[in-house]
Design a protein around this motif. Sequence first.
Motif, PDB file in Angstrom:
ATOM      1  N   ALA A   1      -2.189   6.412   8.245  1.00  0.00           N
ATOM      2  CA  ALA A   1      -2.189   7.753   8.316  1.00  0.00           C
ATOM      3  C   ALA A   1      -0.650   8.123   8.309  1.00  0.00           C
ATOM      4  O   ALA A   1      -0.364   9.322   7.949  1.00  0.00           O
ATOM      5  CB  ALA A   1      -2.788   7.986   9.593  1.00  0.00           C
ATOM      6  N   ASP A   2       0.386   7.103   8.946  1.00  0.00           N
ATOM      7  CA  ASP A   2       1.700   7.479   8.806  1.00  0.00           C
ATOM      8  C   ASP A   2       2.385   7.979   7.551  1.00  0.00           C
ATOM      9  O   ASP A   2       3.203   8.671   7.090  1.00  0.00           O
ATOM     10  CB  ASP A   2       2.654   6.197   9.226  1.00  0.00           C
ATOM     11  N   LYS A   3       1.351   7.454   6.200  1.00  0.00           N
ATOM     12  CA  LYS A   3       2.156   7.579   5.063  1.00  0.00           C
ATOM     13  C   LYS A   3       1.033   8.566   4.313  1.00  0.00           C
ATOM     14  O   LYS A   3       1.493   9.359   3.482  1.00  0.00           O
ATOM     15  CB  LYS A   3       2.360   6.182   4.240  1.00  0.00           C
ATOM     16  N   PHE A   4      -0.347   8.330   4.568  1.00  0.00           N
ATOM     17  CA  PHE A   4      -1.165   8.891   3.781  1.00  0.00           C
ATOM     18  C   PHE A   4      -1.691  10.143   4.306  1.00  0.00           C
ATOM     19  O   PHE A   4      -2.785  10.850   3.981  1.00  0.00           O
ATOM     20  CB  PHE A   4      -2.303   8.196   3.017  1.00  0.00           C
TER      21      PHE A   4
ATOM     22  N   GLU B   1      -3.663   9.401  -4.746  1.00  0.00           N
ATOM     23  CA  GLU B   1      -4.800   9.217  -5.681  1.00  0.00           C
ATOM     24  C   GLU B   1      -5.330   7.802  -5.688  1.00  0.00           C
ATOM     25  O   GLU B   1      -6.513   7.451  -5.655  1.00  0.00           O
ATOM     26  CB  GLU B   1      -4.713   9.740  -7.157  1.00  0.00           C
ATOM     27  N   GLN B   2      -4.378   6.932  -5.973  1.00  0.00           N
ATOM     28  CA  GLN B   2      -4.697   5.587  -5.745  1.00  0.00           C
ATOM     29  C   GLN B   2      -5.205   5.148  -4.430  1.00  0.00           C
ATOM     30  O   GLN B   2      -6.248   4.417  -4.125  1.00  0.00           O
ATOM     31  CB  GLN B   2      -3.760   4.569  -6.396  1.00  0.00           C
ATOM     32  N   PHE B   3      -4.673   5.325  -3.450  1.00  0.00           N
ATOM     33  CA  PHE B   3      -4.918   5.102  -1.933  1.00  0.00           C
ATOM     34  C   PHE B   3      -6.339   5.817  -1.738  1.00  0.00           C
ATOM     35  O   PHE B   3      -7.019   4.942  -1.017  1.00  0.00           O
ATOM     36  CB  PHE B   3      -3.932   5.793  -1.155  1.00  0.00           C
ATOM     37  N   ARG B   4      -6.705   6.664  -2.368  1.00  0.00           N
ATOM     38  CA  ARG B   4      -8.065   7.318  -2.182  1.00  0.00           C
ATOM     39  C   ARG B   4      -9.298   6.145  -2.758  1.00  0.00           C
ATOM     40  O   ARG B   4     -10.191   6.396  -2.489  1.00  0.00           O
ATOM     41  CB  ARG B   4      -8.434   8.610  -2.651  1.00  0.00           C
TER      42      ARG B   4
ATOM     43  N   VAL C   1       1.042  -1.108  -0.019  1.00  0.00           N
ATOM     44  CA  VAL C   1       0.069  -0.111  -0.070  1.00  0.00           C
ATOM     45  C   VAL C   1       0.788   1.222   0.115  1.00  0.00           C
ATOM     46  O   VAL C   1       0.479   2.296  -0.524  1.00  0.00           O
ATOM     47  CB  VAL C   1      -0.906   0.099   1.035  1.00  0.00           C
ATOM     48  N   TYR C   2       1.974   1.211   0.622  1.00  0.00           N
ATOM     49  CA  TYR C   2       2.772   2.283   0.668  1.00  0.00           C
ATOM     50  C   TYR C   2       3.503   2.653  -0.692  1.00  0.00           C
ATOM     51  O   TYR C   2       4.046   3.798  -0.719  1.00  0.00           O
ATOM     52  CB  TYR C   2       4.069   2.127   1.651  1.00  0.00           C
ATOM     53  N   ASN C   3       3.337   1.741  -1.587  1.00  0.00           N
ATOM     54  CA  ASN C   3       3.781   2.322  -2.940  1.00  0.00           C
ATOM     55  C   ASN C   3       2.835   3.005  -3.638  1.00  0.00           C
ATOM     56  O   ASN C   3       2.884   3.067  -4.755  1.00  0.00           O
ATOM     57  CB  ASN C   3       4.011   1.020  -3.934  1.00  0.00           C
TER      58      ASN C   3
ATOM     59  N   ALA D   1      -5.855  11.393   4.690  1.00  0.00           N
ATOM     60  CA  ALA D   1      -6.797  10.604   3.653  1.00  0.00           C
ATOM     61  C   ALA D   1      -6.959   9.184   4.345  1.00  0.00           C
ATOM     62  O   ALA D   1      -8.068   8.480   3.721  1.00  0.00           O
ATOM     63  CB  ALA D   1      -6.005  10.368   2.387  1.00  0.00           C
ATOM     64  N   ALA D   2      -6.033   8.715   5.433  1.00  0.00           N
ATOM     65  CA  ALA D   2      -6.368   7.247   6.259  1.00  0.00           C
ATOM     66  C   ALA D   2      -7.770   7.575   6.778  1.00  0.00           C
ATOM     67  O   ALA D   2      -8.366   6.350   6.642  1.00  0.00           O
ATOM     68  CB  ALA D   2      -5.358   7.194   7.025  1.00  0.00           C
ATOM     69  N   ALA D   3      -8.360   8.480   7.158  1.00  0.00           N
ATOM     70  CA  ALA D   3      -9.526   8.324   7.768  1.00  0.00           C
ATOM     71  C   ALA D   3     -10.868   8.417   6.875  1.00  0.00           C
ATOM     72  O   ALA D   3     -11.783   7.773   7.524  1.00  0.00           O
ATOM     73  CB  ALA D   3      -9.886  10.047   8.228  1.00  0.00           C
ATOM     74  N   GLU D   4     -10.397   8.068   5.626  1.00  0.00           N
ATOM     75  CA  GLU D   4     -11.598   7.827   4.823  1.00  0.00           C
ATOM     76  C   GLU D   4     -11.675   6.508   4.104  1.00  0.00           C
ATOM     77  O   GLU D   4     -12.480   6.249   3.217  1.00  0.00           O
ATOM     78  CB  GLU D   4     -11.316   8.645   3.140  1.00  0.00           C
ATOM     79  N   CYS D   5     -10.532   5.780   4.373  1.00  0.00           N
ATOM     80  CA  CYS D   5     -10.312   4.366   4.064  1.00  0.00           C
ATOM     81  C   CYS D   5     -11.140   3.174   4.584  1.00  0.00           C
ATOM     82  O   CYS D   5     -10.969   3.151   5.814  1.00  0.00           O
ATOM     83  CB  CYS D   5      -8.860   3.977   3.907  1.00  0.00           C
TER      84      CYS D   5
END
Length: 252
Positions: free
Chosen positions: A196-199, A158-161, A152-154, A202-206
Amino acid sequence: MRKKIVAGNWKMNTLPAEGVELAKGVVAGRGEVCSCVNFIVCPPFTHLAMVAEALKGSDVALGAQNCAAEAKGAYTGEVAASMIAALGCKYVILGHSERRQYYGETSATLNKKMEQAYANNLVPIYCVGENLEEREAGKHFDVVKAQIEEVVYNLTEEQFRNLVIAYEPVWAIGTGKTATADQAQEIHAYIRKVLADKFGTAAAECPILYGGSCKPSNAAEIFAKEDVDGGLIGGAALKAEDFLAIGKGFAK
Ligand code: PGA
């Protein structure tokens, strides 16, 4: 507000006609469950076209259980992300523990599959989770952290969203043993922190789904937890009635 999701992973079950009946049952009963719940069904590849037809006109989404790591070409027996997308899939399950365990899927393979999924506008449902030995040794946090960091860190932001995570402890899959709601919450909150450490925010929306012997009788308690946004359902997704009843488990 995070999406509420109930996704059915049919695994290698049902013949095509049975799959169509199951999908029709989900569509027929869907209206009894809050429209705020997003239902997804993930049949075997062979049923996708027929199930897509059965889902037409409903808000029940279609997903596949896997896709190839390559775009196309001489890969006998593989099914490309572009092919499942062309049949109407919106989602693809990637990194399920059964694929990691029985088919040797590694983070390296999964990075390529994720890339294929995004190249074809599919939303991956990326599975993480520890086995019993790892849980008993207290290594479950490290295991899921590595599974997230290595794949996931890669992703781009936008992809993470456009990602769904499924936490599925291997010891709870198909065993009848469920993680307690508190165990699920503990690790879901941890997963969200790692994200959240990476994104960042936006992590709150996943959406983070729980999977592993989830059924109508335990879904409500698990889904009531703050960081649990739904379920990835195996056995109980094979009966429309049970699958829909799990969706009724959302009280928030
Ligand atoms: P189960 O499977 O609900 O049958 O335990 C869940 C899964 O593996 O996705």
